[in-house]
Motif scaffolding. Structure first.
Motif, PDB file in Angstrom:
ATOM      1  N   VAL A   1      34.189  -3.872  12.169  1.00 11.08           N
ATOM      2  CA  VAL A   1      34.966  -4.754  11.983  1.00 11.08           C
ATOM      3  C   VAL A   1      35.022  -6.073  12.667  1.00 11.08           C
ATOM      4  O   VAL A   1      35.271  -7.247  12.652  1.00 11.08           O
ATOM      5  CB  VAL A   1      36.359  -4.355  11.771  1.00 11.08           C
ATOM      6  CG1 VAL A   1      36.917  -3.675  12.887  1.00 11.08           C
ATOM      7  CG2 VAL A   1      37.389  -5.168  11.204  1.00 11.08           C
ATOM      8  N   PHE A   2      34.803  -5.678  14.227  1.00  8.63           N
ATOM      9  CA  PHE A   2      34.771  -6.651  15.223  1.00  8.63           C
ATOM     10  C   PHE A   2      33.529  -7.001  15.794  1.00  8.63           C
ATOM     11  O   PHE A   2      33.354  -7.651  16.912  1.00  8.63           O
ATOM     12  CB  PHE A   2      35.791  -6.058  16.327  1.00  8.63           C
ATOM     13  CG  PHE A   2      37.152  -5.969  15.956  1.00  8.63           C
ATOM     14  CD1 PHE A   2      38.112  -6.728  15.285  1.00  8.63           C
ATOM     15  CD2 PHE A   2      37.608  -4.639  16.094  1.00  8.63           C
ATOM     16  CE1 PHE A   2      39.293  -6.716  15.031  1.00  8.63           C
ATOM     17  CE2 PHE A   2      39.029  -4.393  15.773  1.00  8.63           C
ATOM     18  CZ  PHE A   2      39.632  -5.357  15.136  1.00  8.63           C
TER      19      PHE A   2
ATOM     20  N   ARG B   1      41.966 -11.167  13.165  1.00 10.57           N
ATOM     21  CA  ARG B   1      41.195 -10.244  12.157  1.00 10.57           C
ATOM     22  C   ARG B   1      42.161  -8.921  11.983  1.00 10.57           C
ATOM     23  O   ARG B   1      42.022  -8.372  10.927  1.00 10.57           O
ATOM     24  CB  ARG B   1      40.054  -9.771  13.080  1.00 10.57           C
ATOM     25  CG  ARG B   1      39.188  -8.876  12.250  1.00 10.57           C
ATOM     26  CD  ARG B   1      38.274  -9.605  11.008  1.00 10.57           C
ATOM     27  NE  ARG B   1      37.671 -10.626  11.748  1.00 10.57           N
ATOM     28  CZ  ARG B   1      36.422 -10.819  11.986  1.00 10.57           C
ATOM     29  NH1 ARG B   1      35.730  -9.716  12.063  1.00 10.57           N
ATOM     30  NH2 ARG B   1      35.886 -12.092  12.193  1.00 10.57           N
ATOM     31  N   ASN B   2      43.173  -8.353  12.893  1.00 10.63           N
ATOM     32  CA  ASN B   2      43.691  -7.227  12.488  1.00 10.63           C
ATOM     33  C   ASN B   2      45.233  -7.272  12.224  1.00 10.63           C
ATOM     34  O   ASN B   2      46.113  -6.702  12.062  1.00 10.63           O
ATOM     35  CB  ASN B   2      43.508  -6.155  13.858  1.00 10.63           C
ATOM     36  CG  ASN B   2      44.755  -6.939  14.963  1.00 10.63           C
ATOM     37  OD1 ASN B   2      45.088  -8.205  15.222  1.00 10.63           O
ATOM     38  ND2 ASN B   2      45.337  -5.853  15.810  1.00 10.63           N
TER      39      ASN B   2
ATOM     40  N   ASP C   1      41.243 -14.199  18.640  1.00 11.72           N
ATOM     41  CA  ASP C   1      40.408 -13.752  17.368  1.00 11.72           C
ATOM     42  C   ASP C   1      40.631 -12.456  16.810  1.00 11.72           C
ATOM     43  O   ASP C   1      40.465 -12.120  15.800  1.00 11.72           O
ATOM     44  CB  ASP C   1      38.811 -14.181  18.031  1.00 11.72           C
ATOM     45  CG  ASP C   1      38.660 -15.498  18.159  1.00 11.72           C
ATOM     46  OD1 ASP C   1      39.633 -16.492  17.953  1.00 11.72           O
ATOM     47  OD2 ASP C   1      37.402 -15.848  18.862  1.00 11.72           O
ATOM     48  N   LEU C   2      40.901 -11.623  18.085  1.00 12.90           N
ATOM     49  CA  LEU C   2      41.242 -10.123  17.296  1.00 12.90           C
ATOM     50  C   LEU C   2      42.453 -10.100  16.522  1.00 12.90           C
ATOM     51  O   LEU C   2      42.579  -9.158  15.670  1.00 12.90           O
ATOM     52  CB  LEU C   2      41.158  -9.072  18.678  1.00 12.90           C
ATOM     53  CG  LEU C   2      39.818  -8.712  19.219  1.00 12.90           C
ATOM     54  CD1 LEU C   2      39.983  -8.099  20.653  1.00 12.90           C
ATOM     55  CD2 LEU C   2      38.754  -8.455  18.414  1.00 12.90           C
TER      56      LEU C   2
ATOM     57  N   ILE D   1      32.883 -10.631  16.838  1.00  8.56           N
ATOM     58  CA  ILE D   1      33.513 -11.118  17.940  1.00  8.56           C
ATOM     59  C   ILE D   1      33.239 -10.695  19.274  1.00  8.56           C
ATOM     60  O   ILE D   1      33.179 -11.363  20.090  1.00  8.56           O
ATOM     61  CB  ILE D   1      35.172 -10.897  17.570  1.00  8.56           C
ATOM     62  CG1 ILE D   1      35.595 -11.311  16.247  1.00  8.56           C
ATOM     63  CG2 ILE D   1      35.992 -11.079  18.891  1.00  8.56           C
ATOM     64  CD1 ILE D   1      36.981 -10.846  15.970  1.00  8.56           C
TER      65      ILE D   1
ATOM     66  N   LEU E   1      40.733  -1.389   6.675  1.00  4.71           N
ATOM     67  CA  LEU E   1      39.664  -2.261   7.542  1.00  4.71           C
ATOM     68  C   LEU E   1      38.994  -0.857   7.686  1.00  4.71           C
ATOM     69  O   LEU E   1      39.328   0.287   8.218  1.00  4.71           O
ATOM     70  CB  LEU E   1      40.136  -3.006   8.751  1.00  4.71           C
ATOM     71  CG  LEU E   1      40.766  -4.247   8.533  1.00  4.71           C
ATOM     72  CD1 LEU E   1      41.272  -4.908   9.904  1.00  4.71           C
ATOM     73  CD2 LEU E   1      39.906  -5.068   7.632  1.00  4.71           C
TER      74      LEU E   1
END
Length: 234
Positions: free
Chosen positions: A166-167, A216-217, A212-213, A170, A161
Motif C-alpha cells: 500500500v505504501f 493514504r491511510n 503523504d502517508l 511513497i 487496505l
C-alpha cells in the motif's frame, strides 16, 4: 621399575604448594589500595556522560579488589584454582545481559584485579590509563554512531487496505529501504497497525513523508521514531 615410578610420582606432585609465595600484610594492603583506586577510575570513565545505574558503577569500582583477593588466595594452589573457576562460572547465570560497552568495563575491572593480584601494579596503572583514555575519546567522537536516518515507522490503516504494497510508491520516493517488520490488528480487528524499519534518503523531509502517508491511510495514527538498538545484539 617400581622404584622409578615411585620417584616420578614424588617429583610430579600436583598438590604441592612449592610455587606458592607468602603474602605479607603490607603487600596485601598496597595491592588493595591500587585495586580500589583503579576501580574508581574505571567506574568514572565508563559512567561519565552515560546513563549508567549506581549498582553498575559500584560493580566496576569493587570488582578489581574482589578478583585481586581471589588471585591471592589461589596463589599457585591447583585445587583452590579449580574451585574458584567453578564458582566464577556460576555467576553468569545470575547476571543480566548488557551491551558491549558494559562487558568491556567488566572485563577491564577483572583484568586490573588479575594484575594487582599478581603484584603487577605498574602494569595495572598503565593498562587502566590507556583503556580509560581511549574509551573517553571514542565516547566523545562520533565513532560508529548512526546518522539518524534509521527510523521505526508505525502506521494504522483500515482493514480494507492491502498492507502488502500500500505504501511502496511513497517509500520509494522518500526512503532508501523500508521493511515491514510486524503486523498487528487493533480496534476489535477493524484496523491494522503496521511497523516498518525505514532509512530516509539524504535530504528527505520526514514531515512530507508523514503527510503523504496520512493521505493514504485516511489520517489515522502515524508514529515515526528513532530506531532503538536491539538489546540482544552487541
Amino acid at each position: 621399575m617400581l622404584n622409578i615410578l615411585t620417584t616420578l610420582s614424588e617429583s610430579i606432585d600436583l598438590t604441592s604448594t612449592a610455587t606458592s609465595t607468602t603474602i605479607t600484610t603490607k603487600t596485601f594492603m598496597l595491592c588493595t589500595v591500587f585495586s580500589l583506586v583503579l576501580g574508581a577510575v574505571i567506574a568514572f570513565a565508563f559512567s561519565a556522560g552515560q546513563k549508567r545505574s549506581k549498582s553498575f558503577a559500584t560493580c566496576l569500582a569493587l570488582l578489581p579488589v574482589i578478583v585481586q583477593v581471589v588471585i591471592m588466595l589461589v596463589n599457585g594452589n591447583l585445587g583452590t584454582g579449580v574451585a574458584v573457576m567453578g564458582a566464577f562460572s556460576l555467576v553468569r547465570f545470575r547476571s543480566a545481559p548488557g551491551n558491549a560497552r558494559d562487558i568491556l568495563g567488566i572485563f577491564l575491572s577483572m583484568a586490573v584485579g588479575l594484575a594487582t593480584g599478581t603484584d603487577h601494579l605498574l602494569l595495572a596503572v598503565i593498562f587502566t590509563a590507556i583503556v580509560c583514555v581511549f574509551n573517553i575519546i571514542y565516547t566523545l567522537i562520533p565513532f560508529g554512531e548512526d546518522s539518524g536516518d534509521d527510523k521505526q515507522l508505525t502506521v494504522v490503516i483500515p482493514e480494507s487496505l492491502d498492507y502488502g504494497d500500500v505504501f511502496d510508491d511513497i517509500f520509494e520516493k522518500y526512503t532508501k529501504s523500508a521493511k515491514l517488520t510486524t503486523v498487528k490488528t487493533t480496534n476489535m480487528g477493524s484496523l491494522f497497525k503496521l511497523t516498518y524499519d525505514i532509512t530516509l534518503k539524504k535530504g528527505a523531509s520526514e514531515k512530507q513523508l508523514i503527510d503523504d502517508l496520512r493521505v493514504r491511510n485516511g489520517n489515522l495514527e502515524i508514529v515515526c521514531a528513532r530506531k532503538m538498538a536491539d538489546p540482544d545484539q552487541l
